[in-house]
Design a protein around this motif. Structure first.
Motif, mmCIF file in Angstrom:
data_model
loop_
_atom_site.group_PDB
_atom_site.id
_atom_site.type_symbol
_atom_site.label_atom_id
_atom_site.label_comp_id
_atom_site.label_asym_id
_atom_site.label_seq_id
_atom_site.Cartn_x
_atom_site.Cartn_y
_atom_site.Cartn_z
ATOM 1 N N THR A 146 -12.186 9.926 -7.709
ATOM 2 C CA THR A 146 -11.686 10.711 -8.841
ATOM 3 C C THR A 146 -10.182 10.492 -8.946
ATOM 4 O OG1 THR A 146 -11.209 12.682 -7.504
ATOM 5 C CG2 THR A 146 -13.446 12.497 -8.421
ATOM 6 N N ARG A 147 -9.586 10.863 -10.072
ATOM 7 C CA ARG A 147 -8.143 10.702 -10.227
ATOM 8 C C ARG A 147 -7.386 11.548 -9.213
ATOM 9 N NH1 ARG A 147 -6.428 7.570 -14.028
ATOM 10 N NH2 ARG A 147 -7.718 7.045 -15.835
ATOM 11 N N ARG A 148 -7.836 12.772 -9.020
ATOM 12 C CA ARG A 148 -7.196 13.606 -8.005
ATOM 13 C C ARG A 148 -7.414 13.021 -6.617
ATOM 14 N NH1 ARG A 148 -8.983 19.314 -7.708
ATOM 15 N NH2 ARG A 148 -7.194 19.425 -6.313
ATOM 16 N N GLY A 149 -8.568 12.403 -6.413
ATOM 17 C CA GLY A 149 -8.881 11.849 -5.100
ATOM 18 C C GLY A 149 -7.949 10.733 -4.693
ATOM 19 N N VAL A 150 -7.452 9.966 -5.661
ATOM 20 C CA VAL A 150 -6.579 8.832 -5.331
ATOM 21 C C VAL A 150 -5.103 9.156 -5.546
ATOM 22 C CG1 VAL A 150 -8.376 7.147 -5.863
ATOM 23 C CG2 VAL A 150 -6.769 7.835 -7.646
ATOM 24 N N SER A 151 -4.796 10.397 -5.952
ATOM 25 C CA SER A 151 -3.402 10.731 -6.260
ATOM 26 C C SER A 151 -2.496 10.619 -5.047
ATOM 27 C CB SER A 151 -3.321 12.145 -6.850
ATOM 28 O OG SER A 151 -3.800 13.111 -5.920
ATOM 29 N N VAL A 152 -2.983 11.032 -3.866
ATOM 30 C CA VAL A 152 -2.174 10.958 -2.656
ATOM 31 C C VAL A 152 -1.927 9.504 -2.258
ATOM 32 C CG1 VAL A 152 -2.089 11.556 -0.196
ATOM 33 C CG2 VAL A 152 -2.944 13.211 -1.853
ATOM 34 N N TYR A 153 -2.846 8.618 -2.622
ATOM 35 C CA TYR A 153 -2.735 7.210 -2.233
ATOM 36 C C TYR A 153 -1.411 6.600 -2.677
ATOM 37 C CZ TYR A 153 -3.146 2.202 -3.063
ATOM 38 O OH TYR A 153 -2.891 0.861 -3.133
ATOM 39 N N ARG A 154 -1.022 6.835 -3.910
ATOM 40 C CA ARG A 154 0.192 6.195 -4.421
ATOM 41 C C ARG A 154 1.427 6.681 -3.674
ATOM 42 N NH1 ARG A 154 -3.086 7.357 -8.659
ATOM 43 N NH2 ARG A 154 -3.873 5.562 -9.832
ATOM 44 N N GLN A 155 1.462 7.958 -3.361
ATOM 45 C CA GLN A 155 2.594 8.489 -2.599
ATOM 46 C C GLN A 155 2.621 7.884 -1.199
ATOM 47 O OE1 GLN A 155 1.198 12.608 -3.313
ATOM 48 N NE2 GLN A 155 3.268 13.028 -4.011
ATOM 49 N N TYR A 156 1.473 7.876 -0.549
ATOM 50 C CA TYR A 156 1.435 7.386 0.826
ATOM 51 C C TYR A 156 1.682 5.885 0.880
ATOM 52 C CZ TYR A 156 0.455 8.648 5.619
ATOM 53 O OH TYR A 156 0.592 8.942 6.948
ATOM 54 N N ARG A 157 1.178 5.156 -0.107
ATOM 55 C CA ARG A 157 1.364 3.704 -0.136
ATOM 56 C C ARG A 157 2.843 3.344 -0.124
ATOM 57 N NH1 ARG A 157 0.040 1.538 -5.803
ATOM 58 N NH2 ARG A 157 1.956 2.763 -6.109
ATOM 59 N N ASP A 158 3.651 4.031 -0.918
ATOM 60 C CA ASP A 158 5.073 3.707 -1.006
ATOM 61 C C ASP A 158 5.782 3.984 0.320
ATOM 62 O OD1 ASP A 158 4.622 2.982 -3.601
ATOM 63 O OD2 ASP A 158 5.313 4.885 -4.448
ATOM 64 N N HIS A 159 5.460 5.096 0.974
ATOM 65 C CA HIS A 159 6.063 5.396 2.270
ATOM 66 C C HIS A 159 5.604 4.385 3.327
ATOM 67 C CE1 HIS A 159 8.098 9.240 1.466
ATOM 68 N NE2 HIS A 159 7.147 9.426 0.581
ATOM 69 N N ALA A 160 4.336 4.031 3.286
ATOM 70 C CA ALA A 160 3.812 3.086 4.267
ATOM 71 C C ALA A 160 4.481 1.727 4.134
ATOM 72 C CB ALA A 160 2.299 2.961 4.097
ATOM 73 N N ARG A 161 4.693 1.289 2.912
ATOM 74 C CA ARG A 161 5.330 -0.009 2.699
ATOM 75 C C ARG A 161 6.776 -0.005 3.174
ATOM 76 N NH1 ARG A 161 2.989 -1.463 -3.384
ATOM 77 N NH2 ARG A 161 0.897 -2.093 -2.693
ATOM 78 N N GLU A 162 7.453 1.117 2.986
ATOM 79 C CA GLU A 162 8.854 1.208 3.396
ATOM 80 C C GLU A 162 9.010 0.990 4.897
ATOM 81 O OE1 GLU A 162 12.586 4.409 3.252
ATOM 82 O OE2 GLU A 162 10.653 4.898 2.327
ATOM 83 N N TYR A 163 8.029 1.453 5.674
ATOM 84 C CA TYR A 163 8.114 1.348 7.133
ATOM 85 C C TYR A 163 7.121 0.332 7.707
ATOM 86 C CZ TYR A 163 11.091 5.409 6.763
ATOM 87 O OH TYR A 163 12.113 6.260 6.441
ATOM 88 N N ASP A 164 6.536 -0.483 6.842
ATOM 89 C CA ASP A 164 5.600 -1.519 7.270
ATOM 90 C C ASP A 164 4.460 -0.932 8.103
ATOM 91 O OD1 ASP A 164 4.627 -4.108 7.358
ATOM 92 O OD2 ASP A 164 5.661 -4.589 9.229
#
Length: 317
Positions: free
Chosen positions: A185-203
């Motif tokens: 669902t859209r709400r189900g993947v909403s956290v993904y975008r936030q976490y993805r950016d933080h994860a990429r910043e710290y590899d």
């Protein structure tokens, strides 16, 4: 290897944390589950049978001072438990622990539930309202992970607090692999975008696990939303529903057991980078020192960083 499960509230991350930890334990490998969610339900998920024995081992947060004394050991850079904050990294003289080792911390705080050794951080209760944030409860486990010398073939599985709160402290950078559980669902993947950016910043390696999937339409939606980060999916499970009611019927479906094996394969394929974990610990310690910890302790906590300390390799099992 250290594995974190994250996701929005209700996504099923606690259920998947428990299923993954149970499958690892049944395969015979050393595994420790850690409940780091504000809602402490991992014990129930590990043993969903009605009338299961209660979890009685004390939470880590209840003995934070003792844990600090144990971990600081003879480190000359840490004068006292009061000077040790949740981000204080290990240095020469610090006590490094083995997963499920014969030490005071594991002896006191670990209890086997559903065949899986479990530690809990501690619930956020009425006495904390208005005077503390939940992340203060996570200080003990953050220190534990910084001082953990986990070896090959060992697994720590942590159920993180829900939503964006999972990366409100440096704890999210203490893991070798992070699985983000997302409903289709859209709400189900909403956290993904936030976490993805933080994860990429710290590899930080991040993989998405679709949950409660009912068909091809659900899978197509997840693929469109998260792309190649979608590792596998767990189908909507009658077994999980019966377990949540306290009377699990039969066994977990084969397609879902396969999904858990895919998760393990992704963890096992990830090389251990102990130096990167230590760099993350130092980075967040210096950042916390500047923002609040120096003022709180009346000391310059940057001096706690030992520039000549290198995390030793873990001995093989």
């Amino acid at each position: 290897m250290r594995v974190a499960f994250v996701g929005k509230g209700g996504s099923g991350k606690t259920t998947l944390s428990a299923l993954f930890a149970r499958r690892l334990a049944r395969s015979g490998v050393p595994v420790l589950a850690v409940d780091g969610d504000i809602n402490q339900h991992l014990s129930e998920a590990l043993d969903p049978t009605a009338g299961a024995p209660p979890f009685t081992a004390p939470p880590l947060a209840a003995h934070l001072g003792d844990i600090k004394d144990l971990l600081r050991g003879d480190n000359p850079r840490i004068a006292s438990r009061e000077a040790m904050v949740k981000t204080t990294p290990p240095g020469r003289g610090s006590r490094l622990l083995r997963l499920l080792g014969d030490d005071e911390l594991h002896t006191r705080h670990v209890q086997r539930v559903g065949g899986v050794p479990l530690m809990v951080t501690g619930a956020f209760d009425e006495s904390d309202l208005g005077v503390a944030c939940y992340h203060s409860k996570l200080g003990a486990v953050e220190l534990y992970l910084s001082h953990l010398l986990d070896g090959p073939g060992e697994y720590l599985v942590m159920d993180m607090t829900a939503g964006a709160d999972a990366f409100a402290s440096g704890l999210f950078a203490r893991f070798d692999m992070t699985f983000l559980v997302a409903e289709p669902t859209r709400r189900g993947v909403s956290v993904y975008r936030q976490y993805r950016d933080h994860a990429r910043e710290y590899d930080i390696p991040l993989a998405v696990v679709g949950n409660k999937v009912t068909g091809e339409d659900d899978l197509l939606f997840l693929k469109e939303e998260v792309g190649d980060d979608l590792l596998t999916h767990v189908a909507l499970s009658p077994w999980v529903r019966s377990a949540e009611r306290g009377h699990p019927q039969g066994e977990l479906e084969g397609v879902n057991r396969h999904a858990l094996d895919v998760l393990r394969g992704a963890v096992d394929a990830r090389p251990k980078d102990r130096q990167a974990l230590h760099r993350h610990a130092v980075h967040f310690h210096l950042r916390n020192a500047r923002s609040w910890a120096n003022e709180a302790t009346g000391q310059d906590l940057a001096a706690q960083v030992d520039p000549d300390f290198t995390p030793p390799p873990a001995p093989h099992l």
